[in-house]
Design an enzyme around this catalytic site. Structure first.
Site, PDB file in Angstrom:
ATOM      1  N   GLU A   5       7.822  10.755  -4.017  1.00 59.13           N
ATOM      2  CA  GLU A   5       7.005  10.102  -3.002  1.00 59.13           C
ATOM      3  C   GLU A   5       7.810   9.876  -1.726  1.00 59.13           C
ATOM      4  O   GLU A   5       8.998   9.574  -1.795  1.00 59.13           O
ATOM      5  CB  GLU A   5       6.590   8.754  -3.592  1.00 59.13           C
ATOM      6  CG  GLU A   5       5.543   8.008  -2.846  1.00 59.13           C
ATOM      7  CD  GLU A   5       5.236   6.697  -3.565  1.00 59.13           C
ATOM      8  OE1 GLU A   5       4.467   6.717  -4.545  1.00 59.13           O
ATOM      9  OE2 GLU A   5       5.788   5.666  -3.161  1.00 59.13           O
TER      10      GLU A   5
ATOM     11  N   TYR B 103       1.747   8.885   4.199  1.00 58.50           N
ATOM     12  CA  TYR B 103       2.151   8.825   2.794  1.00 58.50           C
ATOM     13  C   TYR B 103       2.022  10.225   2.208  1.00 58.50           C
ATOM     14  O   TYR B 103       0.984  10.875   2.387  1.00 58.50           O
ATOM     15  CB  TYR B 103       1.231   7.859   2.026  1.00 58.50           C
ATOM     16  CG  TYR B 103       1.392   7.967   0.532  1.00 58.50           C
ATOM     17  CD1 TYR B 103       2.305   7.176  -0.143  1.00 58.50           C
ATOM     18  CD2 TYR B 103       0.652   8.898  -0.204  1.00 58.50           C
ATOM     19  CE1 TYR B 103       2.488   7.307  -1.502  1.00 58.50           C
ATOM     20  CE2 TYR B 103       0.827   9.028  -1.575  1.00 58.50           C
ATOM     21  CZ  TYR B 103       1.748   8.238  -2.216  1.00 58.50           C
ATOM     22  OH  TYR B 103       1.931   8.375  -3.563  1.00 58.50           O
TER      23      TYR B 103
END
Ligand code: GDP
Ligand code: MN
Length: 382
Positions: A189, A101
């Protein structure tokens, strides 16, 4: 504005982030053609702006043309968390050994942007953030200097990313930060940033939200707006009417003039045990047409069971607003949901006299108005 995955991927790819080959499709045939062109396996991914599409059945891996057809048919037209899927991204499936992530957002507490990296990427990142926040490494960035390379490397090492890919991951993070800054992002993101067996990193998902009020500086993003905001009909409508509107999850519709006043109304709805359905600020000078548009917004929200109007007359005069409310409601043969009005400020008394009590309930105080609307909503639910 929230970009779709395919749009965000385009932005990231243009900046040099590796992304899988992909094609957007709006029909099953197009999806199958795209899959044939890309080669199997492919991921077929619903393009709607919600998180957790994977868990909700909006992402499937197809090994051959039959599966591509079947899955495209399943996903196109499906309802995913309340949003209609009318486009899928057909994408080269990545064979990964790890899901990372990486993200950049504003940390309002610190008043600084924060870069985040975790080796626990993938569909469970929300739970990781909730239950093991220490599994996400963070580095605050001084916006005056931007992200230094050493900061990108530090947060990547802090997260425990394998040495073999650490440099590439740091490079992706730095690119993400620079994009976030250049494009006036609110969030950027990549989850997952996939790591392959031969130590390649590749962005398998992409999220990019940008500040609407800065869109005029980014014609490239502005051009994506029509397609991007296709998700929520009401938010689109609000854009057309020029309202500040946020859809919420409750059933008490709220209309007010002024952001602070509307927020106070939200708090009071909560205080009286109700749940707000929306934030809607009609702004100043609430003439009949604007009021009618605001009512159209809340009435067309299926979740709304009652409506509370909270208007403070400053420059906006109470009698003008009252006329507006009457005129707007007179257009309906039947008022679809009970409406409660509270007027205060300039010409409030005159306004309350004008209001047609066959069409609305008038309350003298804000508390009474909100409580009444909450009771109406409860009666509908019961
Ligand atoms: P989200 O659930 O809306 O965040 O959608 P993502 O694009 O992040 O996909 C969710 C999950 O689907 C990922 O974490 C992967 O496990 C899986 N997935 C997505 N794309 C691919 C792909 O190209 N190959 C493989 N093997 N899995 C994928
Ligand atoms: Mn994701």
């Amino acid at each position: 504005m929230k970009l779709h995955e395919y749009q965000a991927k385009q932005v990231f790819a243009d900046a040099g982030v590796p992304t899988p080959a992909s094609t957007l499709a709006t029909t099953v045939d197009e999806a199958v053609d795209a899959a044939e062109e890309i080669g199997y396996p492919v991921a077929i991914k619903a393009q709607v702006q919600v998180g957790g599409r994977g868990k909700a059945g909006g992402i499937k891996l197809a090994e051959n043309a039959d599966e591509a057809r079947e899955y495209a048919d399943d996903i196109l037209g499906m309802d995913l968390k309340g949003l209609h899927v009318d486009r899928v991204l057909v994408e080269e499936a990545v064979d990964f050994v790890n899901e990372l992530y990486v993200g950049v957002t504003m940390d309002r507490g610190e008043g600084k942007p924060v870069a985040m990296v975790s080796t626990r990427g993938g569909v469970n990142i929300e739970e990781v953030a909730e239950e093991e926040p220490e599994a996400i490494a963070r580095e605050h960035i001084d916006p005056a200097f931007g992200m230094h390379h050493y900061q990108a490397r530090k947060v990547v090492y802090d997260a425990g990313v394998d040495r073999e890919v650490a440099n590439d991951v740091a490079g992706v993070l730095k690119t993400l930060y620079d994009l976030w800054e250049d494009k006036d992002g609110s969030d950027a993101e990549i989850n997952p940033l996939m790591v392959t067996a031969d130590d390649e990193v590749i962005a398998a998902d992409a999220v990019m939200n940008v500040d609407d009020d800065a869109l005029f500086r980014h014609p490239d993003l502005e051009a994506m707006e029509d397609e991007a905001d296709g998700g929520d009909e009401l938010e689109q409508k609000a854009d057309e009417y020029g309202f500040d509107y946020v859809r919420l999850s409750g059933n008490v519709g709220i209309i007010g003039n002024g952001a602070g006043l509307v927020m106070t109304t939200l708090d009071l709805v909560d205080h009286f045990g109700g749940e707000p359905a929306n934030f809607l600020d009609v702004g100043g000078g609430a003439k009949a047409q604007r009021i009618a548009n605001a009512l159209d917004m809340v009435f067309s929200d299926d979740n709304v069971d009652s409506v509370v109007f909270n208007i403070f007359g400053g420059i906006t005069r109470g009698d003008e607003v009252a006329k507006g409310i009457n005129q707007a409601l007179e257009q309906f043969d039947e008022i679809p949901k009970p409406v409660v009005v509270r007027l205060a400020g300039t010409n409030a008394t005159e306004g309350m006299e004008i209001l047609n009590e066959d069409l609305v309930t008038v309350e003298q105080t804000l508390e009474d108005a909100v409580e009444r609307a909450v009771i109406y909503a409860e009666e509908v639910e019961a």
